[in-house]
Design a protein around this motif. Structure first.
Motif, short mmCIF file in Angstrom:
data_model
loop_
_atom_site.label_atom_id
_atom_site.label_comp_id
_atom_site.label_asym_id
_atom_site.label_seq_id
_atom_site.Cartn_x
_atom_site.Cartn_y
_atom_site.Cartn_z
N PRO A 147 -8.62 20.70 -18.48
CA PRO A 147 -9.05 21.20 -19.79
C PRO A 147 -9.97 20.22 -20.50
O PRO A 147 -9.84 19.00 -20.33
N PRO A 148 -10.91 20.71 -21.30
CA PRO A 148 -11.75 19.81 -22.10
C PRO A 148 -10.87 18.89 -22.96
O PRO A 148 -9.95 19.34 -23.64
N THR A 149 -11.17 17.59 -22.90
CA THR A 149 -10.24 16.59 -23.40
C THR A 149 -10.95 15.52 -24.20
O THR A 149 -12.09 15.15 -23.90
N LEU A 150 -10.27 15.00 -25.21
CA LEU A 150 -10.63 13.75 -25.85
C LEU A 150 -9.73 12.66 -25.29
O LEU A 150 -8.50 12.82 -25.25
N GLY A 151 -10.33 11.58 -24.82
CA GLY A 151 -9.56 10.48 -24.27
C GLY A 151 -9.89 9.19 -24.98
O GLY A 151 -11.01 9.00 -25.48
N PHE A 152 -8.91 8.28 -25.01
CA PHE A 152 -9.08 7.01 -25.70
C PHE A 152 -8.55 5.88 -24.85
O PHE A 152 -7.46 5.97 -24.27
N HIS A 157 -13.70 9.06 -26.07
CA HIS A 157 -14.62 9.69 -25.14
C HIS A 157 -14.34 11.19 -25.08
O HIS A 157 -13.18 11.61 -25.10
N GLY A 158 -15.40 11.98 -24.98
CA GLY A 158 -15.25 13.38 -24.63
C GLY A 158 -15.30 13.52 -23.12
O GLY A 158 -16.08 12.82 -22.45
N ILE A 159 -14.46 14.40 -22.55
CA ILE A 159 -14.37 14.54 -21.10
C ILE A 159 -14.41 16.03 -20.75
O ILE A 159 -13.56 16.81 -21.18
N LEU A 160 -15.41 16.41 -19.95
CA LEU A 160 -15.54 17.77 -19.45
C LEU A 160 -15.65 17.74 -17.93
O LEU A 160 -16.37 16.90 -17.38
N ALA A 161 -14.94 18.64 -17.25
CA ALA A 161 -15.01 18.75 -15.79
C ALA A 161 -15.76 20.02 -15.41
O ALA A 161 -15.50 21.10 -15.98
N LEU A 162 -16.67 19.91 -14.46
CA LEU A 162 -17.50 21.03 -14.02
C LEU A 162 -17.11 21.47 -12.61
O LEU A 162 -16.79 20.65 -11.76
N LYS A 163 -17.18 22.77 -12.38
CA LYS A 163 -16.84 23.31 -11.06
C LYS A 163 -17.90 22.97 -10.02
O LYS A 163 -17.58 22.74 -8.85
N ASP A 164 -19.16 22.96 -10.43
CA ASP A 164 -20.29 22.91 -9.50
C ASP A 164 -20.96 21.54 -9.57
O ASP A 164 -21.41 21.10 -10.63
N ARG A 165 -21.04 20.85 -8.43
CA ARG A 165 -21.71 19.54 -8.38
C ARG A 165 -23.16 19.63 -8.80
O ARG A 165 -23.71 18.69 -9.42
N SER A 166 -23.82 20.73 -8.51
CA SER A 166 -25.24 20.85 -8.86
C SER A 166 -25.43 20.89 -10.37
O SER A 166 -26.46 20.42 -10.89
N LYS A 167 -24.48 21.44 -11.10
CA LYS A 167 -24.56 21.42 -12.56
C LYS A 167 -24.47 20.00 -13.09
O LYS A 167 -25.12 19.63 -14.07
N ALA A 223 -11.09 4.28 -17.83
CA ALA A 223 -9.73 4.00 -18.30
C ALA A 223 -9.19 5.16 -19.12
O ALA A 223 -8.02 5.55 -18.99
N ALA A 224 -10.02 5.72 -20.00
CA ALA A 224 -9.60 6.87 -20.79
C ALA A 224 -9.25 8.05 -19.90
O ALA A 224 -8.27 8.77 -20.15
N LEU A 225 -10.04 8.26 -18.87
CA LEU A 225 -9.74 9.34 -17.92
C LEU A 225 -8.41 9.08 -17.22
O LEU A 225 -7.62 10.01 -17.04
N THR A 264 2.85 5.60 -16.90
CA THR A 264 3.40 5.59 -18.26
C THR A 264 2.40 6.20 -19.23
O THR A 264 1.27 5.72 -19.34
N LYS A 265 2.81 7.25 -19.94
CA LYS A 265 1.91 7.86 -20.90
C LYS A 265 1.58 6.87 -22.01
O LYS A 265 2.47 6.23 -22.55
N GLY A 266 0.30 6.76 -22.31
CA GLY A 266 -0.14 5.83 -23.34
C GLY A 266 -0.33 4.41 -22.87
O GLY A 266 -0.72 3.54 -23.65
N GLY A 267 -0.05 4.17 -21.59
CA GLY A 267 -0.11 2.81 -21.07
C GLY A 267 -1.52 2.33 -20.80
O GLY A 267 -2.49 3.09 -20.78
N SER A 268 -1.63 1.02 -20.58
CA SER A 268 -2.89 0.41 -20.17
C SER A 268 -3.26 0.88 -18.77
O SER A 268 -2.40 1.21 -17.95
N VAL A 269 -4.57 0.91 -18.49
CA VAL A 269 -5.10 1.34 -17.20
C VAL A 269 -5.92 0.20 -16.60
O VAL A 269 -6.66 -0.48 -17.32
N ARG A 270 -5.78 -0.01 -15.31
CA ARG A 270 -6.53 -1.06 -14.61
C ARG A 270 -7.77 -0.43 -13.98
O ARG A 270 -7.68 0.57 -13.25
#
Length: 282
Positions: A147-152, A157-167, A223-225, A264-270
């Motif tokens: 789903p379209p997401t805001l990540g921190f 960051h705004g995050i959108l996923a597309l079905k088609d690589r060409s797009k 990291a947000a992703l 862990t939800k909310g945890g640091s990301v490497r």
């Protein structure tokens, strides 16, 4: 106080995202840091000075200060490793304390950052519709699995996923309008993704808020992703694990990022990758 020119998340001797790195006994004043970043013209330049047992760090894009930047942190980690040896370095950012680990692999330097804490939430409909319009996309172009997401992770960051690589390959947008939208919504970047498999992702990253059309590798967005995928319980990542991001291919700057999460939800990301030194003219 001569800036180093280091490309982070590179593939061998090519690609990656260039950053300026300035290491000095004390940080320059903000106006000087801004001037250096503007003259270098990279998406970010990082400035570091000793503070206690760690390092005081600030990041500047060509048009202003940024609270956190992943690829510039990787560049700084590699530079600190080359100057002081492999190991972990404590970094005191404007808003957070994080770490970066420098590792030597043969004659090359790699680095891994531990991001600030993360969060994610669904993207508001008005922002989604505006982004789709600016990117020339429709709701049908979106991957329904993500789903379209805001990540921190230090910044938003705004995050959108597309079905088609060409797009994804065709990504373009009106710069001034996108910059205004991102500033209005406090977005540092907007990531467009394509999932080649659940744990292999191709990404493009708009950075109009920083005065740059696109980043070829974006550690903060990675990291947000990572945090968002844990929140979504994506492909078992709630138990921990890793995934890879390929970025910059459509810019001719191929980059590779490895992202590791604890589950862990909310945890640091490497986020880790290679670094390569560049000439000042590059």
């Amino acid at each position: 106080m001569t800036p180093l020119h280091i490309s982070s998340f590179s593939r061998g001797d090519s690609g990656g995202n260039p950053a300026g790195v300035v290491i000095s006994d004390r940080l320059p004043d903000p106006d000087t840091m801004q001037q250096i970043a503007r003259e270098l013209g990279y998406s970010e330049t990082t400035f570091a000075a000793p503070q206690g047992g760690g390092w005081k760090v600030r990041y500047y894009a060509p048009v202003g200060e940024v609270a956190f930047c992943g690829h510039a942190t990787i560049a700084l980690g590699a530079a600190l490793g080359q100057q002081n040896g492999a190991g972990r370095y404590d970094l005191h950012l404007r808003d957070d304390d994080i770490t970066v680990e420098a590792m030597q692999v043969g004659t090359d330097w790699h680095a891994a950052l531990q991001s600030p804490a993360t969060w994610s939430k669904p993207m508001a409909e008005d922002l989604l519709l505006a982004l789709l319009s600016y990117f020339g996309l429709s709701q049908d172009d979106l991957d329904p699995a993500f789903p379209p997401t805001l990540g921190f992770a230090g910044v938003r960051h705004g995050i959108l996923a597309l079905k088609d690589r060409s797009k994804l390959a065709a990504m373009s947008y009106p710069f001034d309008a996108m910059q205004a939208l991102m500033l209005d919504h406090d977005l540092v970047t907007v990531s467009l993704l394509h999932f080649r498999s659940p744990r292999a992702i191709t990404s493009r990253n708009a950075f109009a808020s920083g005065g740059v059309v696109e980043d070829p590798a974006t550690g903060a967005a990675a990291a947000a992703l990572g945090g968002a995928l844990v929140d979504l319980e994506w492909d078992g990542l709630q138990e921990g694990g890793q995934f890879s991001i390929s970025q910059g291919e459509d810019m001719g700057m191929p980059s590779e990022l490895t992202v590791e999460v604890t589950g862990t939800k909310g945890g640091s990301v490497r986020v880790s990758g290679a670094a390569r030194w560049m000439n000042a003219s590059q």
